[in-house]
Design a protein around this motif. Structure first.
Motif, PDB file in Angstrom:
ATOM      1  N   ASN A 163       0.598  -1.271  -0.459  1.00  0.00           N
ATOM      2  CA  ASN A 163       0.123   0.308   0.065  1.00  0.00           C
ATOM      3  C   ASN A 163       0.935   0.972   0.485  1.00  0.00           C
ATOM      4  N   ASP A 164       1.864   1.137   1.136  1.00  0.00           N
ATOM      5  CA  ASP A 164       2.887   1.968   0.367  1.00  0.00           C
ATOM      6  C   ASP A 164       3.384   2.635  -0.768  1.00  0.00           C
ATOM      7  N   ALA A 165       3.551   1.756  -1.411  1.00  0.00           N
ATOM      8  CA  ALA A 165       3.859   2.010  -3.436  1.00  0.00           C
ATOM      9  C   ALA A 165       3.172   1.925  -4.051  1.00  0.00           C
ATOM     10  N   GLY A 166       1.760   2.087  -3.329  1.00  0.00           N
ATOM     11  CA  GLY A 166       0.388   2.454  -3.606  1.00  0.00           C
ATOM     12  C   GLY A 166       0.171   1.546  -4.897  1.00  0.00           C
ATOM     13  N   GLY A 167       0.242  -0.378  -4.356  1.00  0.00           N
ATOM     14  CA  GLY A 167      -0.886  -1.120  -4.645  1.00  0.00           C
ATOM     15  C   GLY A 167      -0.736  -1.489  -6.128  1.00  0.00           C
ATOM     16  N   GLN A 168       0.127  -0.368  -7.552  1.00  0.00           N
ATOM     17  CA  GLN A 168       0.440  -0.625  -7.907  1.00  0.00           C
ATOM     18  C   GLN A 168       1.208  -2.005  -8.557  1.00  0.00           C
ATOM     19  N   THR A 169       1.157  -3.582  -8.055  1.00  0.00           N
ATOM     20  CA  THR A 169       2.002  -4.180  -8.458  1.00  0.00           C
ATOM     21  C   THR A 169       1.055  -5.006  -8.883  1.00  0.00           C
ATOM     22  N   ASN A 170       1.585  -5.956 -10.046  1.00  0.00           N
ATOM     23  CA  ASN A 170       0.751  -7.323 -10.266  1.00  0.00           C
ATOM     24  C   ASN A 170       0.018  -8.174  -9.010  1.00  0.00           C
ATOM     25  N   THR A 171      -0.779  -8.453  -8.321  1.00  0.00           N
ATOM     26  CA  THR A 171      -0.718  -9.884  -7.372  1.00  0.00           C
ATOM     27  C   THR A 171      -1.211 -11.383  -8.051  1.00  0.00           C
ATOM     28  N   HIS A 172      -1.339 -11.162  -9.417  1.00  0.00           N
ATOM     29  CA  HIS A 172      -1.723 -12.577 -10.155  1.00  0.00           C
ATOM     30  C   HIS A 172      -3.551 -13.152  -9.113  1.00  0.00           C
ATOM     31  N   VAL A 173      -3.283 -12.367  -9.082  1.00  0.00           N
ATOM     32  CA  VAL A 173      -4.866 -12.580  -7.824  1.00  0.00           C
ATOM     33  C   VAL A 173      -6.448 -13.043  -9.277  1.00  0.00           C
ATOM     34  N   ILE A 174      -6.323 -12.087  -9.571  1.00  0.00           N
ATOM     35  CA  ILE A 174      -6.760 -11.698 -11.365  1.00  0.00           C
ATOM     36  C   ILE A 174      -6.830 -13.108 -12.388  1.00  0.00           C
ATOM     37  N   ASP A 175      -5.252 -12.964 -12.506  1.00  0.00           N
ATOM     38  CA  ASP A 175      -4.971 -13.709 -13.583  1.00  0.00           C
ATOM     39  C   ASP A 175      -5.135 -15.443 -13.004  1.00  0.00           C
ATOM     40  N   HIS A 176      -5.146 -15.788 -11.571  1.00  0.00           N
ATOM     41  CA  HIS A 176      -5.425 -16.808 -11.761  1.00  0.00           C
ATOM     42  C   HIS A 176      -6.464 -17.328 -11.564  1.00  0.00           C
ATOM     43  N   PHE A 177      -7.256 -16.413 -11.125  1.00  0.00           N
ATOM     44  CA  PHE A 177      -9.085 -15.900 -11.115  1.00  0.00           C
ATOM     45  C   PHE A 177      -9.685 -16.643 -12.596  1.00  0.00           C
ATOM     46  N   VAL A 178      -8.992 -16.220 -13.271  1.00  0.00           N
ATOM     47  CA  VAL A 178      -9.356 -15.840 -15.136  1.00  0.00           C
ATOM     48  C   VAL A 178      -9.422 -17.255 -15.521  1.00  0.00           C
ATOM     49  N   LYS A 179      -7.801 -17.982 -15.182  1.00  0.00           N
ATOM     50  CA  LYS A 179      -7.616 -18.930 -15.912  1.00  0.00           C
ATOM     51  C   LYS A 179      -8.633 -20.143 -15.178  1.00  0.00           C
ATOM     52  N   SER A 180      -8.630 -19.696 -13.680  1.00  0.00           N
ATOM     53  CA  SER A 180      -9.940 -21.622 -13.639  1.00  0.00           C
ATOM     54  C   SER A 180     -11.283 -21.687 -13.630  1.00  0.00           C
ATOM     55  N   ILE A 181     -11.526 -19.923 -14.531  1.00  0.00           N
ATOM     56  CA  ILE A 181     -12.425 -19.935 -15.350  1.00  0.00           C
ATOM     57  C   ILE A 181     -12.810 -20.590 -16.658  1.00  0.00           C
ATOM     58  N   VAL A 182     -11.374 -19.845 -16.874  1.00  0.00           N
ATOM     59  CA  VAL A 182     -11.214 -20.606 -18.710  1.00  0.00           C
ATOM     60  C   VAL A 182     -10.839 -22.190 -18.780  1.00  0.00           C
ATOM     61  N   ASN A 183     -10.177 -22.585 -17.792  1.00  0.00           N
ATOM     62  CA  ASN A 183      -9.632 -24.120 -17.385  1.00  0.00           C
ATOM     63  C   ASN A 183     -11.020 -24.674 -16.902  1.00  0.00           C
ATOM     64  N   ASN A 184     -11.851 -24.285 -16.373  1.00  0.00           N
ATOM     65  CA  ASN A 184     -12.776 -25.348 -15.193  1.00  0.00           C
ATOM     66  C   ASN A 184     -11.699 -25.535 -14.291  1.00  0.00           C
ATOM     67  N   GLN A 185     -10.999 -24.718 -13.531  1.00  0.00           N
ATOM     68  CA  GLN A 185     -10.136 -25.155 -12.130  1.00  0.00           C
ATOM     69  C   GLN A 185     -10.633 -24.937 -11.049  1.00  0.00           C
ATOM     70  N   GLN A 186     -10.779 -25.247 -10.246  1.00  0.00           N
ATOM     71  CA  GLN A 186     -11.254 -25.025  -9.155  1.00  0.00           C
ATOM     72  C   GLN A 186     -10.174 -23.427  -8.571  1.00  0.00           C
TER      73      GLN A 186
END
Length: 340
Positions: free
Chosen positions: A288-311
């Motif tokens: 948060n000190d740096a503005g939080g503008q780094t990739n958390t990989h949360v979105i990428d993981h969620f999108v991948k789980s949807i596209v690949n139908n994974q939990q």
């Protein structure tokens, strides 16, 4: 290539610095709608991403054909909005803490199962490189039996990061339900469960408001935790760590001590009992000190789980278990008070 249509409900700082940026960077996602009760904020966000703007999430869910919904709202709205989105046929990524009660969390899980859609909770600490490496070292047996731990997550408070500053909903108990423990502590509860590979069976919480005036939630909290196998340690969450953030975790084990995010250069330092020290440079943790503008990989993981139908890694059940750690801390605060 599958392109998923995403909507972000709540256009405050967590959406601006994390969800929207990461959806926009993912080639398999198109942001098609945004929603915020502050019309100017919704419109500005919509203009930035070429999306439709709404001030009522019910209108958005009724009028838009959406594949993914990110719920970036005050904690008391996580359950009702997530459930509505799931019932509307969207996969849901909900910010933490998952809900304000175990019952609400279960209702979200039930809604996901009824709809056949995925539910993920945004616990980004599991995706931090140092945490992933430590997890692998622990699970491989490289450091031996785990004895104890201490973890902390603290910064100067949401007023330095939230879109509404000192007027942020984070300080309003009716909307937030809990302060630093819900904002930061639940992240560490989830991280510890992930690192240790165990559930907690005992929690003693000490929760206080002693740093900020005029707020109705906690700004300092310390918990003592014990796992099923008897690993014990402490977890601290604070909005009184100034001038800089502390997001460190120390794991004390049979063959080594692991220091995560405790060194300004090396995100993981492993000190073995034979004197060997291994230092890893794995990139900086999102801050948060740096503005939080780094990739958390949360979105990428969620999108991948949807596209690949994974939990998803942090599904509703995982989110509920981490929530229940802080709920137990709240309950223990009352139970352990010494009568005068």
């Amino acid at each position: 290539m599958t392109v998923l249509k995403a909507a972000v409900i709540g256009c405050g700082s967590i959406a601006k610095n994390r969800h929207l940026l990461e959806y926009d960077a993912n080639e398999q996602v198109k942001i098609t709608a945004v929603c915020d009760i502050v019309q100017a904020r919704a419109q500005e966000t919509a203009n930035t991403y070429g999306a439709a703007a709404y001030t009522d999430y019910k209108d958005l869910l009724q009028k838009e054909d959406i594949d993914i919904v990110s719920v970036c709202l005050p904690n008391n709205l996580h359950a009702p909005v997530s459930i509505a989105a799931l019932e509307a046929g969207a996969h849901v990524l909900c910010e933490k803490p998952m809900a304000t009660s175990s019952e609400e969390a279960q209702a979200m899980i039930d809604a996901a199962e009824r709809s056949g859609k995925k539910l993920m909770i945004g616990h980004n600490q599991r995706f931090v490189s140092s945490h992933e490496r430590a997890h692998r070292l622990i699970q491989s047996g490289d450091v031996g039996k785990i004895y104890s731990f201490r973890t902390t997550f603290g910064h100067g408070g949401p007023e330095g990061w939230s879109a509404d500053g000192k007027d942020s909903w984070f300080f309003d108990k009716e909307k937030a339900f809990i302060g630093a423990m819900g904002d930061l502590g639940v992240h560490k509860a989830d991280l510890l469960r992930y690192l240790l590979g165990e559930e907690f069976v005992n929690v003693a919480g000490f929760i206080e408001n002693n740093a900020k005036e005029g707020i109705t939630v906690d700004d300092n909290a310390v918990c003592i935790l014990r796992t099923e196998s008897g690993v014990i340690g402490t977890m601290a969450a604070s909005w009184a760590y100034v001038p800089q953030e502390d997001n460190s975790t120390i794991i004390y084990a049979e063959k080594a001590t692991l220091r995560l995010e405790d060194d300004p250069v090396h995100s993981l330092v492993v000190q073995y009992v034979n004197g060997e020290v291994v230092k890893y440079e794995l990139g900086q943790i999102q801050s948060n000190d740096a503005g939080g503008q780094t990739n958390t990989h949360v979105i990428d993981h969620f999108v991948k789980s949807i596209v690949n139908n994974q939990q998803p890694l942090i599904d509703g059940y995982e989110g509920k278990r981490s929530l229940e750690v802080i709920l137990a801390a709240i309950e223990s605060e009352e139970a352990t008070k010494i009568s005068k």
